[in-house]
Design an enzyme around this catalytic site. Structure first.
Site, PDB file in Angstrom:
ATOM      1  N   GLY A 242       0.755  -1.792  -0.151  1.00 17.54           N
ATOM      2  CA  GLY A 242      -0.313  -0.613  -0.147  1.00 17.54           C
ATOM      3  C   GLY A 242       0.645   0.635  -0.184  1.00 17.54           C
ATOM      4  N   PRO A 285       4.704  -5.135  -0.629  1.00 13.63           N
ATOM      5  CA  PRO A 285       4.373  -3.804  -1.471  1.00 13.63           C
ATOM      6  C   PRO A 285       5.185  -4.139  -2.899  1.00 13.63           C
ATOM      7  CG  PRO A 285       6.678  -4.560  -0.569  1.00 13.63           C
ATOM      8  CD  PRO A 285       6.180  -5.287   0.139  1.00 13.63           C
ATOM      9  N   GLY A 286       4.042  -3.381  -3.620  1.00 11.20           N
ATOM     10  CA  GLY A 286       4.116  -4.257  -5.323  1.00 11.20           C
ATOM     11  C   GLY A 286       4.368  -2.901  -5.388  1.00 11.20           C
ATOM     12  N   ARG A 287       3.566  -1.333  -6.096  1.00  5.91           N
ATOM     13  CA  ARG A 287       4.048  -0.965  -6.312  1.00  5.91           C
ATOM     14  C   ARG A 287       5.298   0.336  -6.332  1.00  5.91           C
ATOM     15  NH1 ARG A 287      -0.995   2.265  -8.092  1.00  5.91           N
ATOM     16  NH2 ARG A 287      -1.955   1.191  -6.050  1.00  5.91           N
ATOM     17  N   TYR A 328      -9.571   4.905 -12.876  1.00  2.00           N
ATOM     18  CA  TYR A 328      -9.200   5.171 -11.852  1.00  2.00           C
ATOM     19  C   TYR A 328      -9.137   6.326 -12.173  1.00  2.00           C
ATOM     20  CZ  TYR A 328      -7.443   0.350 -10.576  1.00  2.00           C
ATOM     21  OH  TYR A 328      -6.697  -0.469  -9.939  1.00  2.00           O
ATOM     22  N   CYS A 355     -10.922   3.367 -29.286  1.00  3.99           N
ATOM     23  CA  CYS A 355     -12.158   3.391 -30.364  1.00  3.99           C
ATOM     24  C   CYS A 355     -12.912   3.643 -28.227  1.00  3.99           C
ATOM     25  CB  CYS A 355     -12.458   2.815 -30.986  1.00  3.99           C
ATOM     26  SG  CYS A 355     -11.945   2.876 -32.367  1.00  3.99           S
ATOM     27  N   GLU A 356     -12.400   5.223 -28.189  1.00  4.32           N
ATOM     28  CA  GLU A 356     -13.213   5.395 -26.575  1.00  4.32           C
ATOM     29  C   GLU A 356     -12.982   6.348 -26.493  1.00  4.32           C
ATOM     30  OE1 GLU A 356     -13.908   1.082 -24.335  1.00  4.32           O
ATOM     31  OE2 GLU A 356     -14.137   3.120 -23.292  1.00  4.32           O
TER      32      GLU A 356
HETATM   33  N1  LLP Z   1      -1.228  -7.572  -0.682  1.00  4.53           N
HETATM   34  C1  LLP Z   1      -2.279  -7.047  -1.015  1.00  4.53           C
HETATM   35  C2  LLP Z   1      -2.933  -8.078   0.156  1.00  4.53           C
HETATM   36  C3  LLP Z   1      -3.086  -6.137  -1.817  1.00  4.53           C
HETATM   37  O1  LLP Z   1      -4.080  -6.851  -1.955  1.00  4.53           O
HETATM   38  C4  LLP Z   1      -1.902  -5.944  -2.187  1.00  4.53           C
HETATM   39  C5  LLP Z   1      -2.542  -5.352  -3.621  1.00  4.53           C
HETATM   40  C6  LLP Z   1      -0.737  -5.610  -2.286  1.00  4.53           C
HETATM   41  C7  LLP Z   1      -0.490  -5.801  -1.297  1.00  4.53           C
HETATM   42  C8  LLP Z   1       0.289  -4.494  -2.918  1.00  4.53           C
HETATM   43  O2  LLP Z   1      -0.281  -3.327  -2.878  1.00  4.53           O
HETATM   44  P1  LLP Z   1       0.311  -1.945  -3.102  1.00  4.53           P
HETATM   45  O3  LLP Z   1       2.167  -1.860  -2.385  1.00  4.53           O
HETATM   46  O4  LLP Z   1       0.893  -2.551  -4.861  1.00  4.53           O
HETATM   47  O5  LLP Z   1      -0.131  -0.802  -2.861  1.00  4.53           O
HETATM   48  N2  LLP Z   1      -4.576  -1.759  -9.694  1.00  4.53           N
HETATM   49  C9  LLP Z   1      -4.580  -0.699  -8.775  1.00  4.53           C
HETATM   50  C10 LLP Z   1      -4.719  -0.982  -7.567  1.00  4.53           C
HETATM   51  C11 LLP Z   1      -4.758  -2.266  -6.662  1.00  4.53           C
HETATM   52  C12 LLP Z   1      -3.793  -2.779  -5.389  1.00  4.53           C
HETATM   53  C13 LLP Z   1      -4.896  -4.394  -5.026  1.00  4.53           C
HETATM   54  N3  LLP Z   1      -4.060  -4.763  -3.713  1.00  4.53           N
HETATM   55  C14 LLP Z   1      -3.612   0.668  -8.826  1.00  4.53           C
HETATM   56  O6  LLP Z   1      -3.397   0.117 -10.537  1.00  4.53           O
HETATM   57  O7  LLP Z   1      -3.937   1.620  -8.476  1.00  4.53           O
END
Ligand code: LLP
Length: 429
Positions: A242, A285-287, A328, A355-356
């Site tokens: 997050g 962490p992902g993003r 979003y 095409c949108e």
């Molecule tokens: N762990 C769980 C259980 C999650 O559901 C998520 C993201 C993460 C970790 C990773 O979160 P991050 O560090 O990336 O914020 N598609 C959306 C984001 C959806 C995130 C869903 N869950 C976007 O493009 O902003």
């Protein structure tokens, strides 16, 4: 403008030591560019902070942010585990060299097929999100299988509504407040081949403050106290991901070090105060690991001025490589690759080619005068771009090129038209 590792040299944007205009010429556009060193530096920062502040930890990269074998080749050697949410992500992670025991399998509706595959692969832990899942895991598990339970602590993080996952009406997790989390955890004892090892939550995404994580720690540790009083040990606490990143001016995220050290210190203090055993801390962490590592390069095609209204500069990508604007209202910034620090001359709306009418990547950005053929770089596109891309309008998903120390190579190869029709099947009634 500071984004990840991008730099401006003699008016030209570079990433990972590679000139963006030259990358566009060599690999074509649209093109996802991925700065390997940037992602490594963030991943290492998380690991280093936790080694110092909370040595019993696992940093699990959230695969959904950007999933291809290359990302695990980069992150697994740094000691990271992975969070996966589908059989496809699991398959990719394993192929990329992630060890199965460091994989946490999340998801609110894992299928029986996915669960069987995950158990056969030796997945480390399931994060259970429904009672039905316990039956399925137990059906296939031979040795005691580690399971955690996804709880909903009811924390509302300040992000876009669609990205929040812990409102009371969330489809994710078992509520702590209404007793359903306690109930499912108690029921795990009935399965001889399941081992309850902890609780998991994820309070939202693109979060800029520390407080929501502190509140999540308060609520989950209160719940651990409750579980302990029922004789249930909680070995692991997964706080999800997050942490926010910078997409455009005005976004002011904390550094990963700041988020992580605050979370670690706060957890340490809280468990001490509440007299509970310090759980292993899992973060996902992902993003924040991959987001600012990415830049998307596009070539400007049609330029259309509607007098006294706006000027559209259409690019060769759009919502098929970046659906986040349409989904979003996400905001981005961009530069012209070889005029990166030049004075702005006009306001443009950067339109996609789908095409949108809604396929506009940036609705109003001041840029130097554009001409057809200019290469535009949209910043912070490493997370939830390639992983959310589609073949809408039968556009090919752009390739991903990894850059490091001035070198570039494919991380994901280009899709061909043959690839696009590969699974189309001749009707055979
Ligand atoms: N762990 C769980 C259980 C999650 O559901 C998520 C993201 C993460 C970790 C990773 O979160 P991050 O560090 O990336 O914020 N598609 C959306 C984001 C959806 C995130 C869903 N869950 C976007 O493009 O902003």
């Amino acid at each position: 403008m500071e984004f990840g590792h991008t730099k401006i040299k003699k008016h030209r944007l570079t990433v990972g030591g590679c000139d963006c205009k030259a990358l566009a010429e060599q690999f074509g556009t649209p093109l996802y560019v991925f700065d390997v060193e940037y992602a490594e530096s963030i991943a290492k920062a998380y690991v280093e902070v936790l080694k110092r502040e909370y040595p019993d930890f696992t940093v699990c990269y959230a695969s959904k942010a950007f999933c291809c074998t290359g990302i695990y080749e980069i992150l697994a050697p740094l000691g990271l585990g992975a969070d996966v949410v589908s059989g496809g992500e699991l398959y990719t992670a394993l192929l990329g060299g992630m060890s199965a025991d460091k994989i946490y399998f999340h998801g609110n509706n894992k299928t029986g097929k996915e669960i069987k595959y995950a158990i056969e692969s030796g997945v480390g832990c399931f994060v259970v999100d429904s009672p039905r899942e316990l039956d399925l895991i137990s059906r296939y598990a031979k040795n005691p299988q580690n399971v955690m339970v996804r709880v909903n602590p009811g924390v509302e993080a300040h992000t876009h509504r669609f990205i929040q996952t812990t409102l009371v009406d969330s489809k994710f997790g078992f509520s702590i407040s209404d007793g359903s989390a306690e109930q499912i955890i108690k029921s795990i004892a009935e399965y001889k081949n399941l081992h309850f090892c902890g609780i998991a939550c994820h309070i939202g995404s693109q979060i800029f403050e520390k407080q929501p994580f502190e509140i999540a720690i308060d609520k989950t540790t209160d719940f651990i106290v409750k579980l302990n009083s029922l004789g249930i040990d909680v070995e692991r606490l997964d706080l999800g991901g997050g942490f926010g990143i910078k997409y455009a001016d005005g976004d002011m995220p904390l550094t990963p070090e700041a988020y992580m050290s605050n979370t670690a210190k706060y957890l340490k203090k809280t468990v001490k105060e509440k007299g509970i055993a310090a759980p292993r801390l899992i973060v996902e962490p992902g993003r924040s690991i991959v987001g600012e590592a990415g830049v998307t390069l596009y070539t400007v095609g049609a330029i259309k001025t509607i007098e006294n209204v706006k000027t559209y500069a259409a690019v060769d990508g759009g919502m098929f490589d970046n659906p986040r604007v349409a989904l979003y209202d996400a905001r981005y910034t961009a530069v012209v690759a070889d005029k990166a620090d030049e004075q702005a001359a006009a306001k443009y709306s950067i339109a996609g080619k789908c095409c949108e009418s809604g396929d506009v990547l940036i609705d109003g950005i001041d840029l130097p005068a554009l001409e057809s053929g200019d290469v535009i770089a949209v910043m912070s596109t490493g997370a939830y771009h390639y992983s959310m891309a589609s073949n809408y309008n039968r556009n090919a998903v752009p390739p991903v090129v990894a850059v490091k120390n001035g070198k570039a190579c494919y991380m994901v190869k280009p899709q061909t038209y043959e690839d696009i029709v590969r699974n189309d099947s001749k009707l055979d009634f």
